[in-house]
Design a protein around this motif. Structure first.
Motif, mmCIF file in Angstrom:
data_model
loop_
_atom_site.group_PDB
_atom_site.id
_atom_site.type_symbol
_atom_site.label_atom_id
_atom_site.label_comp_id
_atom_site.label_asym_id
_atom_site.label_seq_id
_atom_site.Cartn_x
_atom_site.Cartn_y
_atom_site.Cartn_z
ATOM 1 N N ALA A 10 6.409 -0.733 -3.986
ATOM 2 C CA ALA A 10 6.498 -1.671 -2.864
ATOM 3 C C ALA A 10 5.470 -1.334 -1.791
ATOM 4 C CB ALA A 10 7.912 -1.664 -2.277
ATOM 5 N N ILE A 11 5.289 -0.041 -1.522
ATOM 6 C CA ILE A 11 4.295 0.382 -0.529
ATOM 7 C C ILE A 11 2.895 0.024 -0.990
ATOM 8 C CG2 ILE A 11 3.224 2.396 0.570
ATOM 9 C CD1 ILE A 11 6.086 3.625 0.677
ATOM 10 N N GLU A 12 2.574 0.287 -2.253
ATOM 11 C CA GLU A 12 1.247 -0.048 -2.773
ATOM 12 C C GLU A 12 0.996 -1.550 -2.699
ATOM 13 O OE1 GLU A 12 0.569 1.609 -6.657
ATOM 14 O OE2 GLU A 12 0.003 3.550 -5.809
ATOM 15 N N GLU A 13 1.988 -2.356 -3.074
ATOM 16 C CA GLU A 13 1.827 -3.808 -3.026
ATOM 17 C C GLU A 13 1.655 -4.291 -1.586
ATOM 18 O OE1 GLU A 13 5.193 -5.369 -5.157
ATOM 19 O OE2 GLU A 13 4.388 -4.716 -7.097
ATOM 20 N N ALA A 14 2.409 -3.708 -0.676
ATOM 21 C CA ALA A 14 2.286 -4.085 0.731
ATOM 22 C C ALA A 14 0.926 -3.672 1.289
ATOM 23 C CB ALA A 14 3.415 -3.459 1.543
ATOM 24 N N LEU A 15 0.487 -2.471 0.933
ATOM 25 C CA LEU A 15 -0.831 -2.010 1.396
ATOM 26 C C LEU A 15 -1.943 -2.903 0.855
ATOM 27 C CD1 LEU A 15 -0.458 1.862 1.193
ATOM 28 C CD2 LEU A 15 -0.930 0.514 3.246
ATOM 29 N N GLU A 17 -1.757 -6.042 0.272
ATOM 30 C CA GLU A 17 -1.750 -7.263 1.079
ATOM 31 C C GLU A 17 -2.317 -7.007 2.477
ATOM 32 O OE1 GLU A 17 1.391 -10.682 2.501
ATOM 33 O OE2 GLU A 17 1.750 -9.627 0.614
ATOM 34 N N VAL A 18 -1.903 -5.909 3.088
ATOM 35 C CA VAL A 18 -2.365 -5.582 4.444
ATOM 36 C C VAL A 18 -3.872 -5.319 4.457
ATOM 37 C CG1 VAL A 18 -2.230 -3.833 6.264
ATOM 38 C CG2 VAL A 18 -0.130 -4.709 5.235
ATOM 39 N N LEU A 19 -4.347 -4.564 3.474
ATOM 40 C CA LEU A 19 -5.759 -4.187 3.427
ATOM 41 C C LEU A 19 -6.643 -5.243 2.763
ATOM 42 C CD1 LEU A 19 -5.250 -0.453 2.398
ATOM 43 C CD2 LEU A 19 -5.871 -1.325 4.663
ATOM 44 N N GLU A 20 -5.996 -6.238 2.136
ATOM 45 C CA GLU A 20 -6.703 -7.311 1.445
ATOM 46 C C GLU A 20 -7.633 -6.784 0.366
ATOM 47 O OE1 GLU A 20 -8.502 -9.559 4.613
ATOM 48 O OE2 GLU A 20 -6.588 -10.513 5.115
ATOM 49 N N ARG A 21 -7.114 -5.805 -0.377
ATOM 50 C CA ARG A 21 -7.848 -5.254 -1.522
ATOM 51 C C ARG A 21 -6.844 -4.576 -2.443
ATOM 52 N NH1 ARG A 21 -8.564 0.404 -1.010
ATOM 53 N NH2 ARG A 21 -8.365 1.171 1.121
ATOM 54 N N GLU A 22 -7.246 -4.392 -3.678
ATOM 55 C CA GLU A 22 -6.359 -3.750 -4.632
ATOM 56 C C GLU A 22 -6.118 -2.292 -4.255
ATOM 57 O OE1 GLU A 22 -6.333 -2.744 -9.355
ATOM 58 O OE2 GLU A 22 -7.199 -4.643 -8.710
ATOM 59 N N VAL A 23 -4.871 -1.887 -4.366
ATOM 60 C CA VAL A 23 -4.492 -0.504 -4.078
ATOM 61 C C VAL A 23 -3.649 -0.030 -5.254
ATOM 62 C CG1 VAL A 23 -3.219 1.021 -2.527
ATOM 63 C CG2 VAL A 23 -4.469 -0.915 -1.591
ATOM 64 N N SER A 41 -0.913 -3.031 14.420
ATOM 65 C CA SER A 41 -0.522 -4.334 13.868
ATOM 66 C C SER A 41 -0.438 -4.291 12.345
ATOM 67 C CB SER A 41 -1.464 -5.442 14.336
ATOM 68 O OG SER A 41 -2.769 -5.210 13.885
ATOM 69 N N SER A 42 -1.323 -3.546 11.693
ATOM 70 C CA SER A 42 -1.243 -3.458 10.234
ATOM 71 C C SER A 42 -0.044 -2.619 9.794
ATOM 72 C CB SER A 42 -2.549 -2.931 9.635
ATOM 73 O OG SER A 42 -2.904 -1.692 10.166
ATOM 74 N N VAL A 43 0.349 -1.629 10.592
ATOM 75 C CA VAL A 43 1.551 -0.846 10.283
ATOM 76 C C VAL A 43 2.785 -1.731 10.417
ATOM 77 C CG1 VAL A 43 3.053 1.014 11.102
ATOM 78 C CG2 VAL A 43 0.616 1.427 10.790
ATOM 79 N N LEU A 44 2.824 -2.574 11.424
ATOM 80 C CA LEU A 44 3.941 -3.499 11.590
ATOM 81 C C LEU A 44 4.039 -4.434 10.388
ATOM 82 C CD1 LEU A 44 6.260 -4.646 13.235
ATOM 83 C CD2 LEU A 44 4.592 -6.047 14.450
ATOM 84 N N GLU A 45 2.917 -4.955 9.960
ATOM 85 C CA GLU A 45 2.894 -5.825 8.784
ATOM 86 C C GLU A 45 3.372 -5.060 7.543
ATOM 87 O OE1 GLU A 45 -0.156 -8.730 6.279
ATOM 88 O OE2 GLU A 45 -0.925 -7.573 7.971
ATOM 89 N N LEU A 46 2.909 -3.823 7.388
ATOM 90 C CA LEU A 46 3.340 -2.971 6.274
ATOM 91 C C LEU A 46 4.847 -2.778 6.298
ATOM 92 C CD1 LEU A 46 2.667 -0.981 3.918
ATOM 93 C CD2 LEU A 46 2.438 0.786 5.684
#
Length: 89
Positions: A10-15, A17-23, A41-46
């Protein structure tokens, strides 16, 4: 799949999306601020994305910066919330 693996995924998938790149396959010692350069703001989104995908509920009153230092510390925090009785997907 163990609860911890669900959280890490879930963290990898969220990251991603937040980073707009594959993680994928992030080492657990990866720093959310230092290595990935997340800001407030990106931590809040995460946080919101991980809450949504795991069913964990983050209480801002109990959230400490140390919970967000690394992928490991964040995964431990979320897994702890789930262990305390929150729903897992």
């Amino acid at each position: 799949m163990t609860e911890r693996h669900v959280v890490l995924r879930a963290i990898e998938e969220a990251l991603a999306e937040v980073l707009e790149r594959e993680v994928r396959d992030l080492p657990e010692d990866t720093g959310l601020f230092d290595d990935l350069r997340l800001d407030s703001s990106s931590v809040l989104e995460l946080l919101l994305l991980v809450e949504e995908s795991t069913g964990a509920v983050v209480d801002p009153e109990n959230l400490d910066i140390d919970h967000l230092r690394t992928v490991r510390s964040f995964a431990d925090y979320v897994a702890g919330l789930l262990h305390e009785g929150e729903a897992v997907t």
